[in-house]
Design a protein around this motif. Sequence first.
Motif, short mmCIF file in Angstrom:
data_model
loop_
_atom_site.label_atom_id
_atom_site.label_comp_id
_atom_site.label_asym_id
_atom_site.label_seq_id
_atom_site.Cartn_x
_atom_site.Cartn_y
_atom_site.Cartn_z
N LEU A 29 0.83 -1.20 0.00
CA LEU A 29 0.00 0.00 0.00
C LEU A 29 0.88 1.26 0.00
CD1 LEU A 29 -2.83 1.24 0.15
CD2 LEU A 29 -2.68 1.08 2.63
N ASN B 298 2.92 1.31 -3.53
CA ASN B 298 2.14 1.49 -4.75
C ASN B 298 1.24 2.72 -4.76
OD1 ASN B 298 3.11 -0.84 -6.15
ND2 ASN B 298 1.90 -2.08 -4.76
N SER B 299 0.84 3.19 -3.60
CA SER B 299 -0.12 4.30 -3.58
C SER B 299 0.52 5.62 -3.15
CB SER B 299 -1.27 3.98 -2.63
OG SER B 299 -0.79 3.94 -1.30
N ILE C 135 -10.78 3.47 1.93
CA ILE C 135 -10.23 2.84 0.72
C ILE C 135 -11.39 2.48 -0.22
CG2 ILE C 135 -8.88 0.91 -0.17
CD1 ILE C 135 -7.51 0.83 2.63
N GLY D 141 -10.84 3.33 -7.34
CA GLY D 141 -9.40 3.54 -7.45
C GLY D 141 -8.84 4.73 -6.68
N TYR D 142 -9.40 5.02 -5.49
CA TYR D 142 -8.83 6.12 -4.72
C TYR D 142 -8.89 5.81 -3.22
CZ TYR D 142 -13.56 7.90 -3.66
OH TYR D 142 -14.85 8.04 -3.23
N ILE D 143 -8.05 6.55 -2.50
CA ILE D 143 -7.97 6.43 -1.03
C ILE D 143 -8.17 7.83 -0.46
CG2 ILE D 143 -6.47 5.87 0.92
CD1 ILE D 143 -4.95 3.98 -0.98
#
Length: 171
Positions: free
Chosen positions: A140, A143-144, A159, A164-166
């Motif tokens: 996490l 990659n993010s 999450i 596709g977003y946090i």
Amino acid sequence: LFTPIGLVIDQYLKEKAAELRPDSVINYKSFCKVLKEWIDEVCPKAACSAFNKVLAVRFMDYIANEKGLSGRSYNNRLKQARAFFSWAVEKCYTKENPFASMKTKREDPKQRVLIPADIRTRITDYFSRRNPNYLVLCQLVFNSLVRPKEMWRLKISDIHLDDGYIVVTEE
């Protein structure tokens, strides 16, 4: 002007703790601890107004030589010292900032090293067998681009995999 510098440092930290986020206060405390320890060794009963350019130079030499800090860390400590003494001038504990005219050091560029693909594969294999939860957390972060401290504060509801977003809240 005759207040011992140790008491001035305590007052500074008290004021900063009331106006800053707790995470920011940690940085202030770290600097003040180093300064206070040095003062206790060199000039324990000195008034804040007696802390002059000579002592400022000696303190920064201590920071550079005894602590072995990089140019970047040295410059950060210098900025912290300037900020503390600017506050002390503003609060009438001293008449001038002894760090004001000190020059910063040259900073080497940050060295970032990409972990080779084969090493990343070995790390993934190791943690998938031993601690898969930790592996998910590492992935996490990697990659993010979420900072580790922010990641620890996430909730499942933050999450949104399908979209596709946090969400990282300001707290």
